[in-house]
Design an enzyme around this catalytic site. Sequence first.
Site, PDB file in Angstrom:
ATOM      1  N   SER A 122       0.830  -1.203   0.000  1.00 32.68           N
ATOM      2  CA  SER A 122       0.000   0.000   0.000  1.00 32.68           C
ATOM      3  C   SER A 122       0.861   1.248   0.000  1.00 32.68           C
ATOM      4  O   SER A 122       1.958   1.255   0.532  1.00 32.68           O
ATOM      5  CB  SER A 122      -0.922   0.033   1.212  1.00 32.68           C
ATOM      6  OG  SER A 122      -1.670   1.232   1.194  1.00 32.68           O
ATOM      7  N   LYS A 132      -4.489  -6.699   3.275  1.00 32.75           N
ATOM      8  CA  LYS A 132      -4.436  -5.553   2.350  1.00 32.75           C
ATOM      9  C   LYS A 132      -5.843  -5.199   1.865  1.00 32.75           C
ATOM     10  O   LYS A 132      -6.198  -4.020   1.739  1.00 32.75           O
ATOM     11  CB  LYS A 132      -3.526  -5.870   1.154  1.00 32.75           C
ATOM     12  CG  LYS A 132      -3.584  -4.863   0.006  1.00 32.75           C
ATOM     13  CD  LYS A 132      -3.098  -3.499   0.440  1.00 32.75           C
ATOM     14  CE  LYS A 132      -2.902  -2.461  -0.645  1.00 32.75           C
ATOM     15  NZ  LYS A 132      -3.641  -2.451  -1.839  1.00 32.75           N
ATOM     16  N   HIS A 152      -7.558  -3.410   4.595  1.00 31.21           N
ATOM     17  CA  HIS A 152      -6.979  -2.064   4.611  1.00 31.21           C
ATOM     18  C   HIS A 152      -7.718  -1.176   3.616  1.00 31.21           C
ATOM     19  O   HIS A 152      -8.115  -0.049   3.936  1.00 31.21           O
ATOM     20  CB  HIS A 152      -5.485  -2.127   4.255  1.00 31.21           C
ATOM     21  CG  HIS A 152      -4.891  -0.799   3.873  1.00 31.21           C
ATOM     22  ND1 HIS A 152      -5.101  -0.221   2.631  1.00 31.21           N
ATOM     23  CD2 HIS A 152      -4.109   0.073   4.550  1.00 31.21           C
ATOM     24  CE1 HIS A 152      -4.480   0.941   2.577  1.00 31.21           C
ATOM     25  NE2 HIS A 152      -3.867   1.143   3.730  1.00 31.21           N
ATOM     26  N   ASN A 153      -7.907  -1.672   2.414  1.00 27.63           N
ATOM     27  CA  ASN A 153      -8.579  -0.860   1.402  1.00 27.63           C
ATOM     28  C   ASN A 153     -10.043  -0.599   1.767  1.00 27.63           C
ATOM     29  O   ASN A 153     -10.561   0.487   1.506  1.00 27.63           O
ATOM     30  CB  ASN A 153      -8.493  -1.540   0.032  1.00 27.63           C
ATOM     31  CG  ASN A 153      -7.119  -1.383  -0.593  1.00 27.63           C
ATOM     32  OD1 ASN A 153      -6.125  -1.327   0.118  1.00 27.63           O
ATOM     33  ND2 ASN A 153      -7.054  -1.320  -1.908  1.00 27.63           N
ATOM     34  N   GLU A 198     -10.011   2.075   4.185  1.00 26.92           N
ATOM     35  CA  GLU A 198      -9.705   3.300   3.438  1.00 26.92           C
ATOM     36  C   GLU A 198     -11.000   3.878   2.822  1.00 26.92           C
ATOM     37  O   GLU A 198     -11.251   5.085   2.921  1.00 26.92           O
ATOM     38  CB  GLU A 198      -8.686   2.948   2.341  1.00 26.92           C
ATOM     39  CG  GLU A 198      -8.370   4.034   1.344  1.00 26.92           C
ATOM     40  CD  GLU A 198      -7.472   3.470   0.216  1.00 26.92           C
ATOM     41  OE1 GLU A 198      -6.487   2.775   0.518  1.00 26.92           O
ATOM     42  OE2 GLU A 198      -7.783   3.733  -0.959  1.00 26.92           O
TER      43      GLU A 198
HETATM   44  P1  NBP Z   1      -0.513  -2.427 -14.256  1.00 27.21           P
HETATM   45  O1  NBP Z   1      -1.520  -3.009 -13.351  1.00 27.21           O
HETATM   46  O2  NBP Z   1      -0.931  -1.348 -15.173  1.00 27.21           O
HETATM   47  O3  NBP Z   1       0.132  -3.623 -15.115  1.00 27.21           O
HETATM   48  C1  NBP Z   1       1.066  -3.371 -16.144  1.00 27.21           C
HETATM   49  C2  NBP Z   1       2.167  -4.385 -16.113  1.00 27.21           C
HETATM   50  O4  NBP Z   1       1.640  -5.707 -16.290  1.00 27.21           O
HETATM   51  C3  NBP Z   1       3.157  -4.181 -17.258  1.00 27.21           C
HETATM   52  O5  NBP Z   1       4.438  -4.465 -16.792  1.00 27.21           O
HETATM   53  C4  NBP Z   1       2.688  -5.204 -18.278  1.00 27.21           C
HETATM   54  O6  NBP Z   1       3.700  -5.586 -19.187  1.00 27.21           O
HETATM   55  C5  NBP Z   1       2.353  -6.335 -17.378  1.00 27.21           C
HETATM   56  N1  NBP Z   1       1.545  -7.396 -18.002  1.00 27.21           N
HETATM   57  C6  NBP Z   1       0.249  -7.398 -18.389  1.00 27.21           C
HETATM   58 BR1  NBP Z   1      -0.863  -5.973 -18.323  1.00 27.21          BR
HETATM   59  N2  NBP Z   1      -0.156  -8.567 -18.895  1.00 27.21           N
HETATM   60  C7  NBP Z   1       0.930  -9.363 -18.842  1.00 27.21           C
HETATM   61  C8  NBP Z   1       1.167 -10.701 -19.231  1.00 27.21           C
HETATM   62  N3  NBP Z   1       0.185 -11.473 -19.723  1.00 27.21           N
HETATM   63  N4  NBP Z   1       2.406 -11.203 -19.054  1.00 27.21           N
HETATM   64  C9  NBP Z   1       3.389 -10.449 -18.550  1.00 27.21           C
HETATM   65  N5  NBP Z   1       3.225  -9.166 -18.155  1.00 27.21           N
HETATM   66  C10 NBP Z   1       2.019  -8.628 -18.303  1.00 27.21           C
HETATM   67  O7  NBP Z   1       0.759  -1.935 -13.425  1.00 27.21           O
HETATM   68  P2  NBP Z   1       0.845  -1.098 -12.051  1.00 27.21           P
HETATM   69  O8  NBP Z   1      -0.134   0.012 -12.003  1.00 27.21           O
HETATM   70  O9  NBP Z   1       2.287  -0.822 -11.903  1.00 27.21           O
HETATM   71  O10 NBP Z   1       0.401  -2.151 -10.943  1.00 27.21           O
HETATM   72  C11 NBP Z   1       1.068  -3.391 -10.772  1.00 27.21           C
HETATM   73  C12 NBP Z   1       0.349  -4.187  -9.718  1.00 27.21           C
HETATM   74  O11 NBP Z   1       0.425  -3.488  -8.482  1.00 27.21           O
HETATM   75  C13 NBP Z   1      -1.134  -4.391  -9.985  1.00 27.21           C
HETATM   76  O12 NBP Z   1      -1.509  -5.680  -9.554  1.00 27.21           O
HETATM   77  C14 NBP Z   1      -1.806  -3.362  -9.144  1.00 27.21           C
HETATM   78  O13 NBP Z   1      -3.112  -3.708  -8.784  1.00 27.21           O
HETATM   79  C15 NBP Z   1      -0.875  -3.323  -7.954  1.00 27.21           C
HETATM   80  N6  NBP Z   1      -0.912  -2.116  -7.158  1.00 27.21           N
HETATM   81  C16 NBP Z   1      -1.018  -0.906  -7.735  1.00 27.21           C
HETATM   82  C17 NBP Z   1      -1.014   0.243  -6.980  1.00 27.21           C
HETATM   83  C18 NBP Z   1      -1.099   1.579  -7.624  1.00 27.21           C
HETATM   84  O14 NBP Z   1      -1.209   2.578  -6.892  1.00 27.21           O
HETATM   85  N7  NBP Z   1      -1.035   1.680  -8.920  1.00 27.21           N
HETATM   86  C19 NBP Z   1      -0.907   0.154  -5.603  1.00 27.21           C
HETATM   87  C20 NBP Z   1      -0.769  -1.077  -5.023  1.00 27.21           C
HETATM   88  C21 NBP Z   1      -0.771  -2.199  -5.814  1.00 27.21           C
HETATM   89  P3  NBP Z   1       3.902  -4.791 -20.582  1.00 27.21           P
HETATM   90  O15 NBP Z   1       4.731  -3.620 -20.245  1.00 27.21           O
HETATM   91  O16 NBP Z   1       4.590  -5.777 -21.429  1.00 27.21           O
HETATM   92  O17 NBP Z   1       2.524  -4.441 -21.069  1.00 27.21           O
END
Ligand code: NBP
Length: 478
Positions: free
Chosen positions: A128, A183, A186-187, A190
């Site tokens: 988080s 987690k 937590h959400n 939130e």
């Molecule tokens: P995203 O959730 O937008 O995912 C993008 C990533 O997933 C890229 O690296 C993409 O690769 C990869 N990907 C996908 Br889409 N399909 C794939 C596949 N079939 N095989 C391999 N790679 C694949 O990224 P994020 O916003 O950085 O979040 C990452 C994780 O963290 C998520 O689970 C999210 O829920 C979690 N999270 C996010 C936050 C936040 O604030 N954003 C907070 C806490 C947790 P590519 O570059 O090749 O398309």
Amino acid sequence: GTARIGVTGLAVMGRNLARNFARNGLTVAVHNRTASRTRALVDDFGDEGSFVACESAEEFVAALERPRRLMIMVKAGDATDAVIEEFAPLLEEGDIVIDGGNAHFADTRRREKALRERGIHFVGVGVSGGEEGALNGPSIMPGGSAASYEALGPLLERIAARAPDGTPCVTHVGPDGAGHFVKMVHNGIEYADMQLIAEAYHLLRAVAGYSPARIAETFRTWNTGRLDSYLIEITAEVLAHTDAATGEPFVDVVADRAEQKGTGRWTVQTALDLGVPVSGIAEAVFARSLSGHAELRESSRGLPGPGPAALDEEAAARFADRVEQALYASKIVSYTQGFHQVRAGSEEYGWEVDPGAVAAIWRAGCIIRAAFLDRIREAYDTRPGLPSLLTDKLFREEIAAAQDDWREVVATAARQGVPTPGFSAALAYYDALRADRLPAALTQGQRDFFGAHTYRRTDREGAFHTLWAGDRSEVAAD
Ligand code: NBP
């Protein structure tokens, strides 16, 4: 290999976590399905630490020291399974696969079991704090086996946020899906916190007649006291912001339809399955849902009801103080409900989650970070078996002191037609729990009448049924 840990999935979260590891002196292997992202990371931030850029899965696995620690940061869902399937055949017994995405805890349980059968540790980790937290110190909630935590914990401690007393905001929450479960809750908390703050804003605006700028000031003052928290702080920032295009308060030019990505909904769905009354979280999810029903709202706009009555300056200030009390009391209730859900999940799945340790790791790095969480940690440290936060001595005293104002605020809201589902649900929960008798007795009578569902008695053991359609005599039903 020489890399202490590897991160695959280098969108914003994965990239920032990899940089956080590197900045803290750990060599990080980095990999992404689309290799350009890997190159961009090293081009842009390579000077921050030691990165090993890997183009292929084989290269990535080879870059890791053993036991391998391989962190997946891809879009939660099918992508996570696809990545696991890609890497698992390349791994050896004792290696650790870490999922830092927002997975549902049931998926984490399934994945953990499947990989355990192949001799590989699978650790679902709740992270988080958003992008900023990932880079500078998130609150980290790892599940998985105790053995995997021995190999992983010290690395996570390096990158986690630090609580005010210096402790890293990470702990081994419990086995398999415990981390992602916590987690999720937590959400949910939130969502409830945000809803309560929004209601406080609405009341100050509609009943006290305060402007957004004035409310920002009020929240800043509250933020120096017991409500001191990240969410109150950023709320003041949002309320003080002026829209550049119109010169109007920013909050007045934003469409009033709240969206959601689904973790609040998961919390409530899971709570329903576990039979835990998380009414505050549920009301928060429903409030967002209601706000999005544009047609329903449009067609209901003219329904009869009162409007707010203007208050003079002194009465408005008094009312604002009452809202602070109502907000604080309602906040205690929503954390009480959230921690009840943590306990229920822990019992259902045999996780033995320590609620005090959970409160401790939410003190910094995450969205609900607040001074208040240290109080919750203390409450559980003082009485580890505390059945409900409401029964903690200090919280009990604070609610006793706040409740007249809390009731007055809810009553005023009802009289003046300001919706406060969060405040009202919290108060109803409090009153229901403290009641000697609940009308649930009548509910049981109704159920027995139409469905012969039986009831228990206050004076005798056993289940009973009344012959409602017959002579209304009572029969034992066991
Ligand atoms: P995203 O959730 O937008 O995912 C993008 C990533 O997933 C890229 O690296 C993409 O690769 C990869 N990907 C996908 Br889409 N399909 C794939 C596949 N079939 N095989 C391999 N790679 C694949 O990224 P994020 O916003 O950085 O979040 C990452 C994780 O963290 C998520 O689970 C999210 O829920 C979690 N999270 C996010 C936050 C936040 O604030 N954003 C907070 C806490 C947790 P590519 O570059 O090749 O398309």
